[in-house]
Design a protein around this motif. Sequence first.
Motif, PDB file in Angstrom:
ATOM      1  N   TRP A  12       0.898  -1.151  -0.160  1.00  0.00           N
ATOM      2  CA  TRP A  12      -0.040  -0.105  -0.027  1.00  0.00           C
ATOM      3  C   TRP A  12       0.838   1.179   0.040  1.00  0.00           C
ATOM      4  CZ3 TRP A  12      -4.537  -0.725  -1.958  1.00  0.00           C
ATOM      5  CH2 TRP A  12      -5.337  -1.765  -1.548  1.00  0.00           C
ATOM      6  N   GLN A  13       1.876   1.260   0.645  1.00  0.00           N
ATOM      7  CA  GLN A  13       2.869   2.364   0.799  1.00  0.00           C
ATOM      8  C   GLN A  13       3.033   2.923  -0.737  1.00  0.00           C
ATOM      9  OE1 GLN A  13       3.863   3.036   3.925  1.00  0.00           O
ATOM     10  NE2 GLN A  13       4.154   4.940   3.130  1.00  0.00           N
ATOM     11  N   SER A  14       3.818   1.904  -1.617  1.00  0.00           N
ATOM     12  CA  SER A  14       4.079   2.082  -3.117  1.00  0.00           C
ATOM     13  C   SER A  14       2.830   2.613  -3.705  1.00  0.00           C
ATOM     14  CB  SER A  14       4.601   0.973  -3.562  1.00  0.00           C
ATOM     15  OG  SER A  14       4.389   0.862  -4.871  1.00  0.00           O
TER      16      SER A  14
ATOM     17  N   LEU B 118      -6.116   5.527   1.525  1.00  0.00           N
ATOM     18  CA  LEU B 118      -6.251   6.739   2.157  1.00  0.00           C
ATOM     19  C   LEU B 118      -5.364   6.892   3.550  1.00  0.00           C
ATOM     20  CD1 LEU B 118     -10.180   7.230   2.248  1.00  0.00           C
ATOM     21  CD2 LEU B 118      -8.404   8.751   0.825  1.00  0.00           C
ATOM     22  N   LYS B 119      -5.319   5.763   4.072  1.00  0.00           N
ATOM     23  CA  LYS B 119      -4.164   5.277   5.342  1.00  0.00           C
ATOM     24  C   LYS B 119      -3.000   5.622   5.098  1.00  0.00           C
ATOM     25  CE  LYS B 119      -3.077   1.766   8.457  1.00  0.00           C
ATOM     26  NZ  LYS B 119      -2.955   0.191   8.583  1.00  0.00           N
TER      27      LYS B 119
END
Length: 481
Positions: A376-378, A403-404
């Motif tokens: 998710w970071q990427s 969103l997080k």
Amino acid sequence: MCFRGENKVQYLPIFTKLDDKPVLVVGGGDVALRKCRAFLKARANVTLVAPEFCDELLALAEQNEVNLITDTFKEQHLDQQMLVIAATDIESVNKDVFELANARNIFVNVVDDQPKCSFIFPSIVDRDPITIAISSAGTAPVLARRLREKLETLIPQHIGPLATLVGSFRDKVKQRFKHFADRRQFWEGVFDSSVVSKVQAGNTDAATAQLEQLLDAKPEPEGEVYVVGAGPGDPELLTLKALQLMQQADVVVYDYLVSDEIMDLVRRDADLVCVGKRLGDHSVAQEDTNQMLVDFAKQGKKVCRIKGGDPFIYGRGGEEVQVLAANKVRYQIVPGITAAAGCSAYAGIPLTHRDHAQAIQFVTGHCKKDGQELDWQSLAKPNQTLAIYMGVIKSPHIQAQLLKHGRGADTPVAIIENGTRKEQRVVTGQLGELADLISRHSIISPALLIIGEVASLHHQLAWFGQTEQTSSFAQPITGVA
Ligand SMILES: C[S@@+](CC[C@H](N)C(=O)[O-])C[C@H]1O[C@@H](n2cnc3c(N)ncnc32)[C@H](O)[C@@H]1O
């Protein structure tokens, strides 16, 4: 019974051998040159008569390719001629040529004057030595030309070399098989064998060696699997190769994702096997599909394994080909237009754009192993586009994770349902309301999620030219922002 045609001009389609036969072209300009070239290709003995000739014709005469008579047309020029063409821009001369030739029963063609033609030149699809001739009997030449263009795309280029190869074996086959029925059976076997795909791949030596082998031994049936990408739904997005292989397969193994219009194009008498694959509804387990492909091929069948989009993008094509290779089954892989490319184009959303997105990530919303998480970071990084396949059910999770990890709630999103198909629907909005949009608009599968600034371009680009420029297939509509 009456064998005479209807009471209107009727043409008999024949292919004539003009080898060294005398033909006359009346005229010395560009049109005469064009006709002259057609005759020279057929190795005719060409004479031209005109008061003067263009440079190209003079050059041809210098090379002894044609005979030139520098004169105005006279009846005696028709002596001994088989065919004559009037290619002048003087109506009275063309009329004389027509009437005098007709009176002598010499075939005559007055260029662009169909009533003064006892023979016409058809539109040609040239796959030497195969020639396909199309005529509308002079009634609709543009329609005939369009038909020719259609055939040009349908008739594979390798048909010519295949005919040449087969022609070189005719005498040997005649010697080996005395009866016509045996010869026919042999040739049917050849055209169903991988001799064809070898010629198609340009490997004439291997094709020749295989033909020799087939002649020596009673051929065993040889199966093959074509792993074909059918694109997202519009049949006009099929590749030529996909279409050709679909039309030569004995068995077609397909998924729900392949549109009905595409399935209408498979060989009429092929066996059709649906192996399902809607999320949560695998009517045939993947392992069984893999085995089925191997089994059909080992029975000597040509199997078209047709998949939506591209077989190697979330299509399990890799797994199937691994099993084919492990079982030593011959296969060909034909790429297709993947949903991200097709849907975005038909929705007017460029996946990259210098002002908005420098990268694109293809993502699946449906991971094989439970608990397997995406990076998710990427995925939440700015200046990129996400094309999310199979993301409808997991959209609340996708929205929350992006969103997080820092993607803005106002990031534009587009949801494309049934992309490139008649029923295409495009709903646009913002990342903060993604899951809500999907439930409010009752989005159904197949649907692709596009997340990133480029999604906002849909409103600018979808309206112009979509129907003319791509295909009338998709009817993009906008949803609620
Ligand atoms: C199992 S994946 C197959 C992808 C396919 N191999 C490809 O390259 O497009 C199925 C997902 O592709 C997407 N998809 C395929 N065809 C689509 C279409 N016509 N419109 C929208 N999404 C499509 C949807 O996200 C669907 O859930």
